[in-house]
Design an enzyme around this catalytic site. Sequence first.
Site, PDB file in Angstrom:
ATOM      1  CE1 TYR A  64     -18.443  -9.580 -11.595  1.00 49.83           C
ATOM      2  CE2 TYR A  64     -19.653  -8.921 -13.350  1.00 49.83           C
ATOM      3  CZ  TYR A  64     -19.214  -8.561 -12.264  1.00 49.83           C
ATOM      4  OH  TYR A  64     -19.059  -7.491 -11.367  1.00 49.83           O
ATOM      5  CD  GLU A  66     -19.065 -13.273  -8.985  1.00 51.33           C
ATOM      6  OE1 GLU A  66     -19.697 -13.208 -10.071  1.00 51.33           O
ATOM      7  OE2 GLU A  66     -19.685 -12.203  -8.000  1.00 51.33           O
ATOM      8  CG  ASP A 210       2.728  -8.811   3.898  1.00 51.99           C
ATOM      9  OD1 ASP A 210       3.096  -9.140   2.661  1.00 51.99           O
ATOM     10  OD2 ASP A 210       2.060  -7.966   4.198  1.00 51.99           O
ATOM     11  CB  THR A 236       1.879  -7.042  -3.899  1.00 54.67           C
ATOM     12  OG1 THR A 236       3.340  -6.895  -3.532  1.00 54.67           O
ATOM     13  CG2 THR A 236       1.090  -6.422  -3.241  1.00 54.67           C
ATOM     14  CE  LYS A 239       4.963  -3.720  -2.408  1.00 49.35           C
ATOM     15  NZ  LYS A 239       3.788  -4.257  -2.062  1.00 49.35           N
ATOM     16  NE  ARG A 245      -0.328  -0.551  -8.829  1.00 50.59           N
ATOM     17  CZ  ARG A 245       0.446  -0.196  -7.917  1.00 50.59           C
ATOM     18  NH1 ARG A 245       0.147  -0.585  -6.611  1.00 50.59           N
ATOM     19  NH2 ARG A 245       1.590  -0.051  -8.094  1.00 50.59           N
TER      20      ARG A 245
HETATM   21  N1  DSN Z   1       2.539   0.842  -0.168  1.00 52.98           N
HETATM   22  C1  DSN Z   1       3.506  -0.425  -0.139  1.00 52.98           C
HETATM   23  C2  DSN Z   1       4.834   0.010  -0.207  1.00 52.98           C
HETATM   24  O1  DSN Z   1       5.291   1.006  -0.756  1.00 52.98           O
HETATM   25  O2  DSN Z   1       5.731  -0.478   0.435  1.00 52.98           O
HETATM   26  C3  DSN Z   1       3.054  -1.348   0.716  1.00 52.98           C
HETATM   27  O3  DSN Z   1       1.843  -1.761   0.682  1.00 52.98           O
END
Ligand code: DSN
Length: 423
Positions: A64, A66, A210, A236, A239, A245
């Site tokens: 933990y 925080e 984003d 994120t 990708k 993730r």
């Molecule tokens: N779910 C993602 C995508 O496949 O583009 C976006 O959050």
Amino acid sequence: MTTPTDATFWGPDFTALQDQDPEIAAVVTGELDRLRTGLQLIASENFTSPAVLAALGSTLSNKYAEGYPGRRYYGGCQEVDKAEEIGIARAKELFAAEHANLQPHSGANANLAAYAAFCAPGDTVLAMSLPHGGHLTHGSKVNFSGKWFRTVSYGVRSDTELIDHDEVRDLAREHRPKMIICGATAYPRLIDFATFRAIADEVGAVLMVDAAHFIGLVAGQAIPSPVPYADVVTFTTHKVLRGPRGGMVVCRAEHAKRIDKAVFPFSQGGPLMHAVAAKAVALRECQQPSFQAYARQVVTNAQALADGLAADGMRPVSGGTDTHLALIDLRGLDVTGAQAEQRCDAALITLNKNAVPFDPQPPMTASGIRVGTPAVTTQGMTEVDMKEVAALIGRAVRGQDPPADVAAAVDALVSRHPAYPRG
Ligand code: DSN
């Protein structure tokens, strides 16, 4: 007593899982087999390295923490502090950013933090509509963004299928949004950050980018960065970036405190320190010259795949791609996106149905598919292979060949470029 350097305590010990929980062990090996035997063309997925997986499977998951490094609400954070500090330094260097926060559990959480930092419930936000390629968190009525904020949406032009900057400017002047969001999940072209910055400045709005889909291409210097233009960039880490993730935020120094407070304590509690450490590992991988070659190849492969599909009668929206993904309109073949997804699945090709701009079909049917090259590029495929991938998609989508025949050809192709090669 086992020493802390014993691999069974700090690394993934698969034998223990197999012994103690064969059911879940079978799921884990089953998923690995699935990744190894099919073509993974979901634009938002990738194959993380064993080093990233090792950090994810470590005892850092137990802690933990925080707060932020040096300012925690728990004792014993001296080791996890180091991981977060290293990760923050790497993110700032990689993206030439003044501030970085590695704690968001996901991209949606990173976006929630950006809304919380700059807007109050009821404020107006201008963002790309979901059916034209935006994201759930860009104002969808079923999401916090659409329920708590007044969303005004822009889209693409019907003739070019490119973002309509005149519409963005007109809507911004009319509605005076508190925040403008650019960034998308199914838009294959580069985004003109300078124009969005100019529009935001004209109406006094915060500019949020984003960058979830394309931040890995930015990290690999394959496309321009939004960081010099945006007040805040959310993304994120799993990708093209090829990390665990999770989510991340980078921003200008003047916004650092409000972003940090919006992540913790406003929208999250304890950070996932194993994920923070794994993000740091991925950022180091992104700093290597080999990652720049990878990012360039991702784009080359997406362009070759889009060209191959176009030559086979499947129309790339906007005529092609500048990034890692292509959006394919299947109406020329009289096949829906849902049918295509299902037929490809039966042939071991994993992709997703996707609405195309001005789609007459409902989202669960859709007129198109979205294909992406982050994963196949990680497994070493090149533009030569993309011609074959396009032909396999064409065979699967038309549904005239037995799926098993297409699947056998898929298997032959991926066997030449194995994901997670056996040691
Ligand atoms: N779910 C993602 C995508 O496949 O583009 C976006 O959050």
